[in-house]
Scaffold this motif. Structure first.
Motif, PDB file in Angstrom:
ATOM      1  N   ASN A  31       0.986  -1.221   0.062  1.00  0.00           N
ATOM      2  CA  ASN A  31       0.092  -0.114  -0.124  1.00  0.00           C
ATOM      3  C   ASN A  31       1.031   1.310   0.114  1.00  0.00           C
ATOM      4  O   ASN A  31       2.022   1.234   0.707  1.00  0.00           O
ATOM      5  N   ARG A  32       0.325   2.315  -0.544  1.00  0.00           N
ATOM      6  CA  ARG A  32       1.177   3.740  -0.640  1.00  0.00           C
ATOM      7  C   ARG A  32       0.762   4.508   0.398  1.00  0.00           C
ATOM      8  O   ARG A  32      -0.388   4.289   1.026  1.00  0.00           O
ATOM      9  N   GLU A  33       1.779   5.180   1.075  1.00  0.00           N
ATOM     10  CA  GLU A  33       1.421   5.974   2.188  1.00  0.00           C
ATOM     11  C   GLU A  33       0.312   6.935   1.746  1.00  0.00           C
ATOM     12  O   GLU A  33      -0.501   7.264   2.740  1.00  0.00           O
ATOM     13  N   GLU A  34       0.280   7.335   0.663  1.00  0.00           N
ATOM     14  CA  GLU A  34      -0.612   8.638   0.466  1.00  0.00           C
ATOM     15  C   GLU A  34      -2.002   8.029  -0.027  1.00  0.00           C
ATOM     16  O   GLU A  34      -2.882   8.788  -0.518  1.00  0.00           O
ATOM     17  N   GLY A  35      -2.093   6.787  -0.179  1.00  0.00           N
ATOM     18  CA  GLY A  35      -3.412   6.067  -0.627  1.00  0.00           C
ATOM     19  C   GLY A  35      -3.162   5.362  -1.989  1.00  0.00           C
ATOM     20  O   GLY A  35      -2.522   5.861  -2.744  1.00  0.00           O
TER      21      GLY A  35
END
Length: 462
Positions: free
Chosen positions: A442-446
């Motif tokens: 998963n990406r930190e910014e969504g």
């Protein structure tokens, strides 16, 4: 530390003061009174000892030293005697601790600094004894666990001789007899060749060997480390046959459920439509028959595509890697799916099967578009990492839960109601066939990031 009147320092001060006063009195008695008066009286009485009637400064010093030397030796002995005894006791204690014996204690009832040191030493010995007892109990527990684990454990020294082996190892390699002191290489010389090669290879391995009239699958783990400053090797042989069989049965059950569900979804409408078509033909209503046949053909094509997908996964051909120029490859990929290219292209060309990797990226970009994020946020980026290239497909969808991330690459696992669970599994199969790997995060910014790591050139170990 508080110093009382019975402290070692106060006693030493008192003894030194006593020695000083004694020296002054002796000097005064020799040079002033009463020795000079006694000598004069003796001469008057006719007793001549051959000594002067009055001692000068140096004579008084010499006579005083003659008296003070024995007194100093006695006082020094009185002061140093307890210290000497304590040092000898501490020497014996240190020797016992060095030999691993922590039962040594010093018996004393002193109330000075030496007594405090003795009490601290005895407290230290008690602490060491308790720690030794706790350590022994832990070692006993650990040995019980290791001895009774089903994983065969063999520990060898630098010469290859067995220094430790549990019950499972003894039954696996020596019919239950002890392995201690035996050369492990000679011990397994009669074992299956696959087992010998795996042990000699020095790496972790999954191997299948003929044993007891059947096949046994083992997972071998090998590690080198230093024990008490000496090199040792730990080898763990874990039987995987039952576990793999359970996993295989579970996988087949999952496959059967998926195929049964898909077949029922297609065959039930086909059966119903065939019955309707027969009824329409019987009644002479031929105008509606083309629609019925078209629907039957569509469901048949869907079923054919479903079966073909499973067949392609089961019969994936070996990749034929070649040098790939990135720019034309990505331009051709953009004709099949829409994405944004982030960053610059690597200077080194890629090394992979263009058709297979293109299919992987098409599936990944398609999944990114279906994630629910903005279409213009679906991107591809390429980064050179050592001798590999990392291709990342990213989106701004909701991402995946930890449970889904852990199982998304497994065959036949899907969160989509109409999914087959083969897309990411096929991507993983292709990546590993190229000597690479695939990872999801998963990406930190969504959003989700799928990383495809591929070698930049042919490798000798593949």
């Amino acid at each position: 530390m508080r110093l009382g009147l019975r402290s070692l320092e106060s006693r030493m001060v008192m003894l030194l003061g006593f020695a000083g006063v004694s020296g002054a009195l002796i000097y005064a008695g020799v040079s002033q009174w009463p020795l000079p008066q006694i000598l004069v009286w003796m001469r008057q009485e006719g007793i001549d000892l051959g000594t002067p009637a009055h001692f000068g400064f140096y004579g008084g010093i010499l006579v005083s030293m003659a008296f003070l030397l024995p007194l100093s030796l006695w006082l020094g002995h009185r002061v140093m005697s307890p210290v000497t005894r304590l040092l000898r006791a501490l020497e014996g204690a240190v020797a016992s601790y060095r030999d691993g014996d922590f039962s040594f204690s010093i018996a004393a009832t002193r109330r000075d600094e030496l007594g405090e040191l003795i009490r601290m030493h005895n407290a230290l010995g008690q602490t060491l004894r308790e720690q030794r007892q706790n350590l022994t109990q832990r070692e006993l527990l650990l040995d019980t666990v290791v001895q009774n684990t089903p994983v065969a454990l063999v520990l060898t020294d630098a010469s290859g001789r067995v220094t430790y082996a549990n019950i499972a190892a003894r039954h696996l390699f020596n019919d239950g007899r002890t392995l201690h002191g035996l050369n492990f290489a000679e011990l397994i010389s009669d074992s299956p060749e696959a087992l010998r090669r795996a042990v000699e290879g020095g790496e972790d391995a999954l191997l299948t060997v003929e044993m007891d009239g059947g096949e046994e699958t083992f997972h071998l783990s090998q590690r080198n480390f230093r024990l008490q400053g000496r090199p040792h090797r730990l080898q763990l042989f874990r039987r995987m046959t039952r576990e793999l069989s359970r996993q295989e049965v579970a996988t087949w059950k999952r496959v059967i459920r998926v195929i049964s569900h898909e077949l029922n979804n297609s065959l039930a409408p086909i059966s119903s439509l065939a019955h309707s078509g027969a009824e329409l033909a019987r009644r002479g209503d031929t105008a509606r028959l083309p629609g019925v046949f078209a629907t039957i053909g569509e469901r048949a094509r869907h079923l054919h595509g479903f079966i073909a997908g499973y067949a392609s996964f089961a019969k994936l051909p070996a990749p034929q890697p070649s040098s790939i120029d990135w720019k034309p490859f990505l331009e051709n990929l953009s004709l099949h799916c829409k994405f944004q290219l982030r960053g610059s292209l690597p200077e080194q060309p890629g090394w992979f099967d263009a058709a297979q990797i293109e299919q992987v990226l098409i599936n990944l970009v398609k999944n990114a578009h279906e994630s629910g994020g903005a279409e213009d946020e679906v991107s591809i980026s390429l980064t050179v990492v050592s001798r590999d290239v990392r291709i990342e497909v990213a989106d701004r969808g909701p991402g995946m839960s930890e449970t889904v991330l852990a199982q998304a690459l497994l065959p036949f696992y899907s969160t989509k109601r109409s999914g087959t669970g083969l897309g990411l599994a096929l991507a993983r199969e292709i990546a590993e066939a190229h000597g690479g790997r695939i990872a999801l995060a998963n990406r930190e910014e969504g959003g989700l990031r799928v990383s495809l790591l591929l070698p930049l050139g042919p490798r000798a170990d593949r």
